[in-house]
Design a protein around this motif. Structure first.
Motif, PDB file in Angstrom:
ATOM      1  N   TYR A 132      87.034 -23.155   5.993  1.00  0.00           N
ATOM      2  CA  TYR A 132      87.676 -24.440   5.701  1.00  0.00           C
ATOM      3  C   TYR A 132      86.691 -25.597   5.913  1.00  0.00           C
TER       4      TYR A 132
ATOM      5  N   ARG B  32      85.368 -28.301   3.058  1.00  0.00           N
ATOM      6  CA  ARG B  32      85.370 -29.751   3.186  1.00  0.00           C
ATOM      7  C   ARG B  32      83.990 -30.372   2.967  1.00  0.00           C
TER       8      ARG B  32
ATOM      9  N   ALA C 101      95.205 -30.124  -0.402  1.00  0.00           N
ATOM     10  CA  ALA C 101      93.817 -30.007   0.050  1.00  0.00           C
ATOM     11  C   ALA C 101      92.853 -30.022  -1.136  1.00  0.00           C
TER      12      ALA C 101
ATOM     13  N   GLN D 196      89.974 -32.966  -1.507  1.00  0.00           N
ATOM     14  CA  GLN D 196      88.558 -32.637  -1.547  1.00  0.00           C
ATOM     15  C   GLN D 196      87.931 -33.013  -2.880  1.00  0.00           C
TER      16      GLN D 196
END
Length: 483
Positions: free
Chosen positions: A255, A259, A297, A301
């Motif tokens: 993760y 990012r 997410a 991003q």
């Protein structure tokens, strides 16, 4: 005794073919084979019968006599009982092997059609008999039996369609870097997991498909798993490959890497989105992010990492859609449409406009007249600077010859000569102005001071004011004003 068409042995051959998923028309049964015989020796011996083609041993079981075994062989060619020998004598041995082949079925008989159907579905007559036995022991009506048969046939038909259309797994050996023609561990794991979850074939068939795609170190790993647990499932096989050759990063590490993704120079926004999705799927798989938070997410991003496509992000209004983010396919479709529109617009802007050039030798008369008028004006200014009442209107002999020559060569050469004359007159006027200012200047002034300089040309680096130098400045220092 001719055992090729013995009813009992043929029935046993049919049942065995159903258990091993082998076509009876391509199978033979060997009797009297020594128990210590090697598989390679059996295959080489049977392949001496040319009508069988290539032969592979599919299964073995203890034979009717001691120290012998029965062998089920699958042949590439169709079995022709009329051309098949009854016995087979291996080289270097005294024993004789008996050959049993299936009888030629009547293609129109119901029993033949039922046997072919059960064989294609991986079932046997014993499975059908056990189902009828379980139905007859319970107090059920004929309608329920017919309904249960329909469900079994529907499920079998679905299994047949799924199994026949599934593509074989590509080869994986665990060698790094991945050799040409083999699959990486990530792609192989995805395909194997998809096969286990979607394919409805038997567990034995799933294990067989996994093992036939492995080579080298990966195959040795599965052999170790089978040695420690002979009843291991296909999922345990895939888990063993993932633990041995897969990534050891946790969900949190993946993760964090997700990012940190950024759009590369020259990379399309759609390509960046697809690259993000590969990492995001690994994050969800390892437990680094809940599946329900994937869409949000992904959009966050994309806004953070798409440093080369700010205008397109504004057009898609992704910042306003963060609370209700689109799915991956919807977002990818929108981005690709925007890229196609942008590419079409650039293609239109880049079209070259045709310019019509004037041919050589065709000089406009108005241009020549303008140059001559400019020459007359420059001559008048030159006369004023030199304080001469009039400027000779006649050109020198060399200039006259040059002008005459240019006129003979055409209008284009004449125009070039006029342009040169304009430049010469402008230079002459400039030189005469400089000379006149030099004569009026005092004798003790240097040549450098003869050039006209204003107070704005001086700057003081002590007080920050214009008009004087720091060497002659009496004021206090002012660094802020200087800066």
């Amino acid at each position: 005794m001719d055992l090729r068409s013995h009813p009992v042995l043929q029935a046993e051959l049919g049942v065995w073919c159903g258990e091993e998923l082998v076509d009876p028309s391509h199978a033979i049964l060997l009797l009297g084979v020594p128990a210590e015989a090697e598989i390679e020796h059996i295959e080489a011996t049977v392949e001496t019968v040319k009508v069988l083609g290539r032969v592979r041993v599919r299964s073995t079981k203890p034979g009717p006599t001691q120290n012998t075994m029965s062998v089920l062989c699958e042949c590439r060619e169709n079995i022709d009982v009329t051309r098949l020998p009854t016995t087979l004598k291996p080289s270097g041995g005294d024993q004789t092997w008996e050959i049993v082949a299936g009888k030629r079925p009547d293609p129109t008989a119901f029993s033949t059609k039922l046997s072919d159907f059960l064989l294609s579905e991986g079932k046997s007559m014993s499975d059908l008999q056990s189902m009828f036995t379980s139905l007859s022991t319970s107090a059920t009506s004929p309608e329920s039996i017919i309904r249960a048969m329909g469900e079994v046939l529907e499920k079998s038909a679905k299994q047949s369609t799924d199994s026949s259309s599934y593509r074989r797994l590509r080869v994986f050996s665990g060698i790094s870097p991945t050799p040409v023609g083999e699959e990486t561990v990530e792609h192989w794991l995805e395909q194997a997991q998809l096969m286990i979850s979607e394919c409805e074939c038997s567990e034995k068939e799933k294990r067989r498909r996994i093992m036939e795609s492995l080579r080298g170190a990966a195959f040795e790993m599965i052999k170790a798993v089978r040695l420690s647990n002979p009843d291991a499932s296909s999922k345990e096989y895939v888990d063993a490959i993932e633990s041995a050759f897969g990534s050891s990063e946790s969900g949190e590490d993946l993760y964090f890497a997700f990012r940190m993704l950024r759009q590369q120079t020259g990379e399309l926004l759609s390509d960046f989105l697809r690259r993000m999705e590969m990492t995001l799927s690994q994050v969800v798989k390892r437990g680094g992010l809940a599946h329900s938070h994937m869409n949000r997410a992904r959009v966050e991003q994309l806004i953070r990492g798409a440093v080369q496509s700010d205008i397109m992000l504004l057009q898609l209004r992704l910042r306003e859609r963060k609370e209700d983010p689109p799915t991956f396919l919807t977002l990818l479709n929108e981005i690709r449409e925007a890229e196609e529109i942008e590419a079409a617009r650039h293609k239109i802007d880049a079209s070259v406009k045709q310019v019509k050039f004037q041919s050589e030798g065709s000089t406009s008369p108005s241009v020549v007249q303008e140059l001559k008028a400019e020459i007359c004006e420059l001559k008048a200014r030159l006369g004023e600077v030199s304080k001469e009442p009039t400027l000779p209107t006649k050109l020198s002999e060399d200039k006259k010859k040059t002008l005459t020559k240019c006129s003979d060569n055409g209008g284009e050469s004449e125009m070039q000569f006029l342009k040169q004359q304009v430049e010469q007159l402008q230079q002459q006027i400039t030189v005469m102005k400089v000379g006149k200012s030099t004569e009026n200047a005092p004798e003790n002034v240097s040549v450098k001071s003869q050039s006209v300089m204003s107070r704005d040309d001086f700057f003081c680096y002590r007080c920050g004011e214009d008009g004087h130098l720091s060497a002659k400045c009496q004021a206090a220092e002012n660094p802020s004003q200087v800066i």
